[in-house]
Scaffold this active site. Structure first.
Site, PDB file in Angstrom:
ATOM      1  N   ASP A  42      22.310  -7.921  37.727  1.00 28.40           N
ATOM      2  CA  ASP A  42      21.987  -6.536  37.528  1.00 28.40           C
ATOM      3  C   ASP A  42      20.556  -6.018  37.920  1.00 28.40           C
ATOM      4  OD1 ASP A  42      21.422  -4.415  36.011  1.00 28.40           O
ATOM      5  OD2 ASP A  42      21.741  -5.114  34.237  1.00 28.40           O
TER       6      ASP A  42
ATOM      7  N   GLU B 216      25.356 -11.573  32.444  1.00 23.96           N
ATOM      8  CA  GLU B 216      24.505 -11.051  33.457  1.00 23.96           C
ATOM      9  C   GLU B 216      23.107 -11.344  33.379  1.00 23.96           C
ATOM     10  OE1 GLU B 216      24.590  -6.527  32.784  1.00 23.96           O
ATOM     11  OE2 GLU B 216      26.459  -6.804  31.959  1.00 23.96           O
TER      12      GLU B 216
ATOM     13  N   LYS C 190      24.254   0.313  38.393  1.00 26.45           N
ATOM     14  CA  LYS C 190      23.797   1.413  37.530  1.00 26.45           C
ATOM     15  C   LYS C 190      23.273   2.436  38.412  1.00 26.45           C
ATOM     16  CE  LYS C 190      22.894  -1.745  33.774  1.00 26.45           C
ATOM     17  NZ  LYS C 190      21.768  -2.455  33.113  1.00 26.45           N
TER      18      LYS C 190
ATOM     19  N   ASP D 166      24.615 -10.657  28.219  1.00 29.56           N
ATOM     20  CA  ASP D 166      23.551 -10.018  29.092  1.00 29.56           C
ATOM     21  C   ASP D 166      22.483 -10.788  28.717  1.00 29.56           C
ATOM     22  OD1 ASP D 166      21.828  -8.817  30.714  1.00 29.56           O
ATOM     23  OD2 ASP D 166      22.543  -6.547  29.969  1.00 29.56           O
TER      24      ASP D 166
ATOM     25  N   LYS E 274      23.950  -8.563  23.891  1.00 28.94           N
ATOM     26  CA  LYS E 274      22.606  -8.763  24.329  1.00 28.94           C
ATOM     27  C   LYS E 274      21.994  -9.990  23.797  1.00 28.94           C
ATOM     28  CE  LYS E 274      21.655  -4.843  26.893  1.00 28.94           C
ATOM     29  NZ  LYS E 274      20.998  -5.018  28.285  1.00 28.94           N
TER      30      LYS E 274
END
Length: 342
Positions: A230, A205, A257, A179, A149
């Site tokens: 995403d 992402e 997701k 991400d 992240k």
């Protein structure tokens, strides 16, 4: 068939931090389905993210949730009724599949406890030293794909961490994903993509915030490393809208997701339409507890099986202090279904 609802609040072992902020707890609604004798049970988890899900405000009152479920079950097509409510749709689809032991999801090597699903090791935003320690722990556990992240601790520190990882592990030894959660501005995005490309990054992402289709399309057209959408998929619930997004932006990947992107059926739509356009994909959990995580894994095994080699994002079960015990466990870098009586 009886449908019961209960509430659960999961508490993070330590705050889960992204460029949007941090979570300390996660509220979920659990759907359980039993027969008239209470002898069969199907479980599903409705766990929208408060600042992200398109349906985040739909579940404040349990009476509203019960009314939505009653309306859906009483209709000819409950999937269509619940399209605007992906978190609830995922929960109900999961519970129904579990209750009926649907062979589409329960007749795979993963479901039969014969194979595990490889995962990426998730490294949360923190200070530099803590992120470095997280990387060390993931490598020690056997992960060979790590997702970082980025976008909150400072670009120089993040690049320094990535550089240090790459100096020890080549792309043939360790796959790196990052991400950004939309952290980059339009002005800085391309320069940062170019800098990241020098470290053999598998993909990034959501480099910029969602709902900027024209700008994201330009980035995807000119990017020096693959871009995965995403947050961009959130709220795009109809098949027509999904096709329009994919045709317009033309990303290299999408990260699906189920809680955010349309439940089981909606996720399969995304993956199918992406595949038709030669766009890659993988499935990721969205901070669900073990009930939701188990069902995300069953879906991944159904979609990408029977033998999955591409790492999926299924590491959220280890995040909580008070998770529900389920028939899944992490062994090394894979998620397994525990041995069950068939």
């Amino acid at each position: 068939m009886k449908v019961n609802l209960s509430q659960q609040t999961l508490h993070f072992k330590k705050p889960a931090r992204t460029s949007r902020g941090e979570y300390t707890e996660h509220r979920a609604i659990i759907i359980s389905i039993t027969d008239d004798k209470g002898q069969r049970i199907g479980l599903g988890e409705c766990a929208p993210l408060p600042d992200l899900s398109c349906d985040r405000n739909a579940y404040t009152r349990m009476s509203d949730v019960a009314a939505l479920i009653q309306k859906a079950i009483g209709s000819d097509d409950y999937v269509e009724v619940l399209r605007p409510y992906p978190a609830l749709l995922f929960a109900l689809e999961s519970a129904m599949a579990d209750y009926m032991h649907n062979p589409l999801f329960y007749d795979t090597p993963f479901a039969h406890s014969k194979e595990g699903i490889p995962m990426n090791g998730l490294v949360w935003m923190s200070d530099y030293d803590d992120m470095q320690e997280q990387v060390k722990q993931k490598l020690k556990q056997g992960f060979r794909c790590i997702k970082l992240k980025i976008g909150a601790i400072g670009w120089d520190d993040e690049i320094r961490l990535i550089s240090k990882i790459r100096s020890r592990f080549s792309k043939n030894t360790l796959e790196l994903r990052v991400d950004a959660n939309g952290a980059f501005t339009l002005k800085e995005a391309m320069a940062r993509l170019e800098e990241l490309a020098g470290y053999d990054i598998h993909s990034i992402e959501q480099p910029i915030k969602q709902y900027q289709w024209k700008e994201m399309a330009e980035l995807c057209r000119n990017t020096p490393l693959p871009i995965a959408l995403d947050e961009e998929l959130i709220g795009v619930n109809t098949l027509e809208e999904k096709c329009a997004l994919l045709e317009t932006i033309k990303p290299q990947y999408i990260v699906v997701k189920p809680t955010l992107h349309g439940g089981m059926s909606g996720s399969m739509e995304w993956i199918s339409e992406a595949k038709r356009r030669n766009i890659g994909s993988w499935i990721t959990s969205a901070l669900e507890g073990n009930i939701g995580l188990r069902n995300v894994a069953l879906l991944a095994a159904r979609v990408y099986g029977p033998h999955i080699t591409f790492p999926q994002g299924l590491g959220t079960g280890m995040l909580y202090t008070d998770n529900v015990e389920m028939d899944i466990e992490v062994r090394g870098n894979k998620l397994w279904r525990c041995e069950v009586d068939e």
